[in-house]
Design a protein around this motif. Structure first.
Motif, mmCIF file in Angstrom:
data_model
loop_
_atom_site.group_PDB
_atom_site.id
_atom_site.type_symbol
_atom_site.label_atom_id
_atom_site.label_comp_id
_atom_site.label_asym_id
_atom_site.label_seq_id
_atom_site.Cartn_x
_atom_site.Cartn_y
_atom_site.Cartn_z
ATOM 1 N N ALA A 80 -12.832 11.572 59.066
ATOM 2 C CA ALA A 80 -13.337 10.217 59.300
ATOM 3 C C ALA A 80 -14.273 10.140 60.492
ATOM 4 O O ALA A 80 -14.997 9.157 60.649
ATOM 5 C CB ALA A 80 -12.163 9.257 59.496
ATOM 6 N N VAL A 81 -14.278 11.164 61.360
ATOM 7 C CA VAL A 81 -15.166 11.160 62.527
ATOM 8 C C VAL A 81 -16.600 11.338 62.053
ATOM 9 O O VAL A 81 -16.897 12.240 61.259
ATOM 10 C CB VAL A 81 -14.771 12.272 63.514
ATOM 11 C CG1 VAL A 81 -15.769 12.350 64.658
ATOM 12 C CG2 VAL A 81 -13.366 12.027 64.047
ATOM 13 N N GLY A 82 -17.496 10.461 62.552
ATOM 14 C CA GLY A 82 -18.904 10.590 62.182
ATOM 15 C C GLY A 82 -19.596 11.698 62.945
ATOM 16 O O GLY A 82 -20.224 12.581 62.374
ATOM 17 N N THR A 83 -19.481 11.678 64.266
ATOM 18 C CA THR A 83 -20.088 12.694 65.134
ATOM 19 C C THR A 83 -19.069 13.112 66.177
ATOM 20 O O THR A 83 -18.375 12.270 66.761
ATOM 21 C CB THR A 83 -21.347 12.149 65.833
ATOM 22 O OG1 THR A 83 -22.304 11.766 64.849
ATOM 23 C CG2 THR A 83 -21.955 13.208 66.741
ATOM 24 N N MET A 84 -18.974 14.425 66.387
ATOM 25 C CA MET A 84 -18.049 14.952 67.394
ATOM 26 C C MET A 84 -18.841 15.735 68.435
ATOM 27 O O MET A 84 -19.538 16.696 68.108
ATOM 28 C CB MET A 84 -17.005 15.862 66.754
ATOM 29 C CG MET A 84 -15.985 16.415 67.754
ATOM 30 S SD MET A 84 -14.848 15.160 68.354
ATOM 31 C CE MET A 84 -13.701 15.079 66.961
ATOM 32 N N GLU A 85 -18.733 15.287 69.669
ATOM 33 C CA GLU A 85 -19.332 16.041 70.776
ATOM 34 C C GLU A 85 -18.309 17.046 71.284
ATOM 35 O O GLU A 85 -17.179 16.677 71.636
ATOM 36 C CB GLU A 85 -19.746 15.106 71.901
ATOM 37 C CG GLU A 85 -20.922 14.209 71.536
ATOM 38 C CD GLU A 85 -21.345 13.319 72.692
ATOM 39 O OE1 GLU A 85 -22.437 12.732 72.599
ATOM 40 O OE2 GLU A 85 -20.589 13.224 73.690
#
Length: 411
Positions: A80-85
């Motif tokens: 479900a995470v769109g972008t992960m830094e």
């Protein structure tokens, strides 16, 4: 009924107009349905994104085996995470979109502080969701490429151990304790040359009786290859000679021959007097005389026996080995044992020389000459110390199926 051309044209036009009206209504219905589905999907995504809270139970951090000394870091998070830094040791290494994992190669033994910052997808506003930070330790490898000489006891608990062809542990009498998930021994180009102390991967020599005899301990879940271990006992020291041993223990040591005999007493005599040819009258010569005969010199003192040599040290035992390998189907263990030889007992020191005989008493007049005293008897040489006995073979405890133990009694 007979239809005119005009009526036919009017009827066809009505059919066309009606059909067009029906198509327009169908298209509008389809648009409304697609819009409703998009709204539903967006609501579902919003609900998922709203519920994303990074935790250790929904984020996986693993280290997968790579080449010796290297591992693959794999981080997995909710889809479900769109972008992960992804930050490693305070450095942003990648902003990941379109997938729910990150991977990179890391070095053994590194300490990684990993910080993850999750954001919603761009279409959903790209807002910040949550973060997670923790410290991780990359598994450790021990890689033996050359000789490693120990100066203290050696104990390591690691993930993998590698012995390359020229990799050696020379214990110098210190204990070696290794624990690993995997032990790999590279194949040698040549087989054992008959000199285990030079060709073995681990060379152990017991040199101190005060140390534990349990010199080598290996505990591995799996092992591959042929591991050679040489376990020797040091030879016992030779005993010191009698005089050196006596001095070291505070005993007296003679520094010269025994006492000389006393001199004889001098004789007492008169030299006499011859007649003087020029004298008048009667002359009678007076012969030499001896009133007290000189005595012989006394015998010199006998020398004392030499000091006994020191007993030699016994040879050292080989020490014990404890090798446990759970999966040893592809593993061979060779153990070479050589106890130390006993030392040679120290030589007894030479006996003390006998003392010189006393000088004879001086002779005067016609006293009979006296004789010098006899020289004293030399002392016997000291006894040689006892030779040391050879050491014993230590115990080899192991669950390895393919094992060969070679025991030698001479070096």
């Amino acid at each position: 009924m007979k239809l005119s051309l005009h009526k036919i044209l009017v009827l066809g036009l009505c059919l066309i107009v009606g059909a067009c009206a029906f198509k327009k209504e169908d298209a509008e219905d389809k648009q409304r349905q697609e819009l409703a589905e998009d709204v539903a999907k967006q609501m579902q995504e919003d609900q998922k994104n709203a519920g994303v809270d990074l935790k250790r139970d929904n984020v996986s951090v693993k280290f997968e085996d790579g080449t010796p000394g290297r591992y693959t870091l794999r981080i997995q998070w909710p889809e479900a995470v769109g972008t992960m830094e992804v930050f490693i040791n305070d450095q942003l290494v990648e902003a990941v979109s379109g997938r729910s994992y990150y991977s990179s190669e890391v070095l053994q033994g590194e300490i990684l502080v990993i910080n993850l910052r999750a954001f919603a997808s761009v279409s959903n506003g790209g807002r910040f969701l949550s973060d997670l930070s923790d410290k991780f330790f990359v598994p450790r490898d021990l890689i033996f490429k050359n000789n490693v000489e120990l100066t203290s006891n050696f104990s390591e608990d690691v993930h993998r151990i590698y012995f390359w062809q020229n990799g050696r542990i020379i214990s110098n009498g210190y204990s070696v304790k290794l624990k690993a998930d995997l032990l790999v021994v590279e194949d040698e180009d040549a087989y054992q040359t008959g000199l285990p102390e030079q060709d073995s991967h681990i060379t152990s020599i017991l040199t101190d009786k005060s140390k534990s005899p349990d010199l080598i301990s290996i505990d591995a879940k799996k092992a591959v290859g042929t591991l050679r271990i040489s376990m020797s006992g040091a030879n016992g020291k030779n005993g010191r000679n009698g005089n050196d041993f006596a001095i070291a223990n505070g005993l007296s040591v003679f520094t010269g021959p025994a006492a000389a005999g006393a001199s004889g007493s001098n004789g007492v005599g008169k030299m006499g007097r011859p007649c003087n040819p020029g004298s008048r009258g009667f002359c009678e010569p007076i012969p030499p005389s001896c009133s007290v005969q000189p005595t012989n010199g006394q015998a010199g003192a006998n020398g004392v026996a030499g000091n006994r040599g020191e007993d030699a040290e016994n040879g050292f035992n080989t020490g014990n080995a404890n090798i446990t390998v759970t999966n040893n189907d592809e593993f061979v263990l060779e153990v070479y044992q050589t106890p130390g030889l006993g030392g040679t007992g120290g030589a007894g020191s030479p006996g003390q020389p006998g003392g010189a005989g006393g000088a004879p008493g001086n002779r005067t007049g016609n006293c009979t000459p006296a004789s010098p005293g006899p020289r004293g008897t030399d002392g016997a040489d000291g006894e040689r110390g006892d030779n040391g006995s050879s050491g014993e073979f230590g115990e080899v405890k192991t669950d390895v199926k393919n094992i060969k133990v070679i025991q030698r009694t001479t070096k």
